[in-house]
Design an enzyme around this catalytic site. Structure first.
Site, PDB file in Angstrom:
ATOM      1  N   LYS A 110     -11.940  -4.495  -2.188  1.00 37.54           N
ATOM      2  CA  LYS A 110     -12.615  -3.031  -2.112  1.00 37.54           C
ATOM      3  C   LYS A 110     -11.842  -2.047  -2.715  1.00 37.54           C
ATOM      4  CE  LYS A 110     -13.401  -3.286   2.288  1.00 37.54           C
ATOM      5  NZ  LYS A 110     -13.811  -3.502   3.723  1.00 37.54           N
ATOM      6  N   LYS A 138       0.838  -1.277   0.016  1.00 38.11           N
ATOM      7  CA  LYS A 138       0.118  -0.078   0.122  1.00 38.11           C
ATOM      8  C   LYS A 138       0.753   1.241  -0.169  1.00 38.11           C
ATOM      9  CE  LYS A 138      -4.066  -1.912   1.890  1.00 38.11           C
ATOM     10  NZ  LYS A 138      -5.357  -1.977   2.660  1.00 38.11           N
ATOM     11  N   LYS A 185      -7.861 -11.391  -6.068  1.00 35.15           N
ATOM     12  CA  LYS A 185      -8.998 -11.607  -5.130  1.00 35.15           C
ATOM     13  C   LYS A 185      -9.778 -10.453  -5.356  1.00 35.15           C
ATOM     14  CE  LYS A 185      -8.112  -9.087  -0.952  1.00 35.15           C
ATOM     15  NZ  LYS A 185      -8.508  -9.102   0.604  1.00 35.15           N
TER      16      LYS A 185
HETATM   17  P1  ATP Z   1      -9.065  -4.014   0.836  1.00 44.62           P
HETATM   18  O1  ATP Z   1      -9.178  -4.622  -0.471  1.00 44.62           O
HETATM   19  O2  ATP Z   1      -9.346  -2.658   0.973  1.00 44.62           O
HETATM   20  O3  ATP Z   1      -7.786  -4.806   1.814  1.00 44.62           O
HETATM   21  P2  ATP Z   1     -10.986  -6.240   1.535  1.00 44.62           P
HETATM   22  O4  ATP Z   1     -12.011  -5.993   0.680  1.00 44.62           O
HETATM   23  O5  ATP Z   1      -9.974  -7.061   1.412  1.00 44.62           O
HETATM   24  O6  ATP Z   1     -10.441  -4.866   1.633  1.00 44.62           O
HETATM   25  P3  ATP Z   1     -11.263  -5.943   4.506  1.00 44.62           P
HETATM   26  O7  ATP Z   1     -11.973  -5.080   5.043  1.00 44.62           O
HETATM   27  O8  ATP Z   1      -9.656  -5.869   4.499  1.00 44.62           O
HETATM   28  O9  ATP Z   1     -11.997  -6.359   2.914  1.00 44.62           O
HETATM   29  O10 ATP Z   1     -11.373  -7.510   4.928  1.00 44.62           O
HETATM   30  C1  ATP Z   1     -12.498  -8.138   5.584  1.00 44.62           C
HETATM   31  C2  ATP Z   1     -12.360  -9.488   5.735  1.00 44.62           C
HETATM   32  O11 ATP Z   1     -12.941  -9.897   4.498  1.00 44.62           O
HETATM   33  C3  ATP Z   1     -11.043  -9.879   5.894  1.00 44.62           C
HETATM   34  O12 ATP Z   1     -11.218 -11.197   6.914  1.00 44.62           O
HETATM   35  C4  ATP Z   1     -10.718 -10.439   4.622  1.00 44.62           C
HETATM   36  O13 ATP Z   1      -9.914 -11.525   4.986  1.00 44.62           O
HETATM   37  C5  ATP Z   1     -12.009 -10.899   4.016  1.00 44.62           C
HETATM   38  N1  ATP Z   1     -11.949 -10.914   2.519  1.00 44.62           N
HETATM   39  C6  ATP Z   1     -11.653  -9.710   1.936  1.00 44.62           C
HETATM   40  N2  ATP Z   1     -11.603 -10.205   0.647  1.00 44.62           N
HETATM   41  C7  ATP Z   1     -12.007 -11.374   0.430  1.00 44.62           C
HETATM   42  C8  ATP Z   1     -12.282 -12.188  -0.559  1.00 44.62           C
HETATM   43  N3  ATP Z   1     -12.135 -11.860  -2.066  1.00 44.62           N
HETATM   44  N4  ATP Z   1     -12.475 -13.528  -0.348  1.00 44.62           N
HETATM   45  C9  ATP Z   1     -12.681 -14.054   0.934  1.00 44.62           C
HETATM   46  N5  ATP Z   1     -12.429 -13.211   1.832  1.00 44.62           N
HETATM   47  C10 ATP Z   1     -12.201 -11.865   1.846  1.00 44.62           C
END
Ligand code: ATP
Ligand code: LTN
Length: 321
Positions: free
Chosen positions: A193, A109, A190
């Site tokens: 967001k 990041k 993956k």
């Molecule tokens: P960012 O992309 O901003 O890091 P994110 O979409 O990964 O955000 P987080 O708020 O960091 O979301 O994660 C919240 C939870 O969702 C964490 O436990 C993370 O492991 C899970 N998670 C996020 N994306 C996925 C995905 N594509 N598949 C399964 N689990 C996910």
């Protein structure tokens, strides 16, 4: 068994968050489970204050709509329990600069922006504070958080060694294998967001026509054989995993029923819409009553503070404060 987990109220919740995290929270909820909307963590990246305020309430309503029951578990907003920020400072004086600068999420990041915030570097210390304040035994998180959890264990052990036994050393719990949802347009990445491609993510609040469109346009391959094989057929396998995750089957079993990609996509789309519709309905009702949401958050924060307060005092006293 004490459980703690957190989710950042940045952007909107997508089905990766739901299948990979939130659904496991719901399944595991019990009076010893603490679930936190980590708004302090969201400040590490650029976010508009009004958006943060709204999204925090969106996330609260979504978690309730997905099935978290505040009569069963403790659901709260991080910034409403001041011990998180206080414990963060104590642990910043236990963690080292070197170990923080080696975190891959930080390097990733920080590498994408000029003049990143110090909070981006110290982010994992705040996460350790979250977990250790509740003496959590288990922390359900996705694969991407494993390194941060390892650091939390390290910090807890170092503190206990230096100042006496105060912290429980937590273990990470990975979600079921089928719960890593990939981007629909770039199925080797993956669903995320912060790296959203417009058609690659299904948000929990997408309407049926959006869901249908995104699934129909999902990238697959051209050999037209329905088979679960993530290495060779990442796009199709992602759809099969999503299907299995919602229907409670295995991806291979789902694959056996289909000969054509189009049929699989049509049924998947119907299944996702059917699964999300009741959550969306509950969400709209809950989100409309801001007063009730605020009250519920306040009660959650009180319950959380009852546990976090005494632990903070013990840690502070052990350090000589
Ligand atoms: P960012 O992309 O901003 O890091 P994110 O979409 O990964 O955000 P987080 O708020 O960091 O979301 O994660 C919240 C939870 O969702 C964490 O436990 C993370 O492991 C899970 N998670 C996020 N994306 C996925 C995905 N594509 N598949 C399964 N689990 C996910
Ligand atoms: N960094 C986590 C969110 C998070 C968290 C926590 C998860 C903050 N504090 C404590 C588990 C326990 C992420 O998923 N991005």
């Amino acid at each position: 068994m004490r459980i703690f987990s957190g989710i950042q109220p940045s952007g909107s919740m997508h089905i990766g968050n739901y299948l990979g995290a939130v659904r496991q929270w719901v399944d595991a909820q019990n009076p010893e489970a603490f679930y936190c909307i980590v708004d302090l963590h969201a400040l590490t990246l650029q976010i508009d204050p009004a958006d943060l305020r709204e999204q925090t309430l969106d996330f609260l309503a979504t978690l309730l709509a997905a099935g978290l029951d505040p009569e069963v578990c403790t659901l709260f907003i991080q910034s409403q329990v001041p011990y998180h920020a206080q414990m963060n400072w104590l642990l910043e004086c236990v963690a080292s600069y070197g170990e923080l600068s080696r975190m891959t999420q930080f390097k990733d990041k920080a590498g994408r922006q000029e003049g990143y915030r110090v909070g981006l570097l110290t982010y994992p210390v705040l996460m350790a504070a979250d977990i250790l304040l509740y003496s959590a035994d288990q922390v359900p998180v996705g694969d991407d958080q494993r390194q941060h959890l390892e650091l939390t264990r390290e910090i807890a052990e170092r503190f206990n060694h230096r100042y006496g036994e105060v912290f429980t050393v937590p273990a990470g719990v990975q979600p079921r294998a089928s719960a890593r949802v990939m981007d629909l347009q770039e199925p080797t990445r993956k669903m995320s967001k912060s790296l959203a491609s417009p058609l690659g993510l299904i948000y929990l609040n997408d309407d049926p026509s959006e869901i249908d469109k995104k699934i129909k346009k999902a990238v697959t391959d051209t050999d037209n054989e329905v088979r679960f094989d993530p290495a060779v057929k990442p796009g199709l396998s992602n759809l099969l995993e999503m299907f299995a995750s919602f229907s409670g089957e295995t991806p291979a079993t789902v694959a056996q029923r289909y000969e054509r990609y189009g049929d699989l996509k049509a049924d998947l789309s119907a299944l996702v819409i059917e699964s999300l519709t009741p959550i969306q309905q509950r969400y709209r009702e809950l989100r409309a009553d801001v007063g009730a949401l605020r009250e519920l958050a306040a009660r959650g924060a009180e319950k959380a503070a009852d546990v976090a307060g005494p632990l903070y005092q013990r840690a502070a006293a052990a350090m000589g404060l």
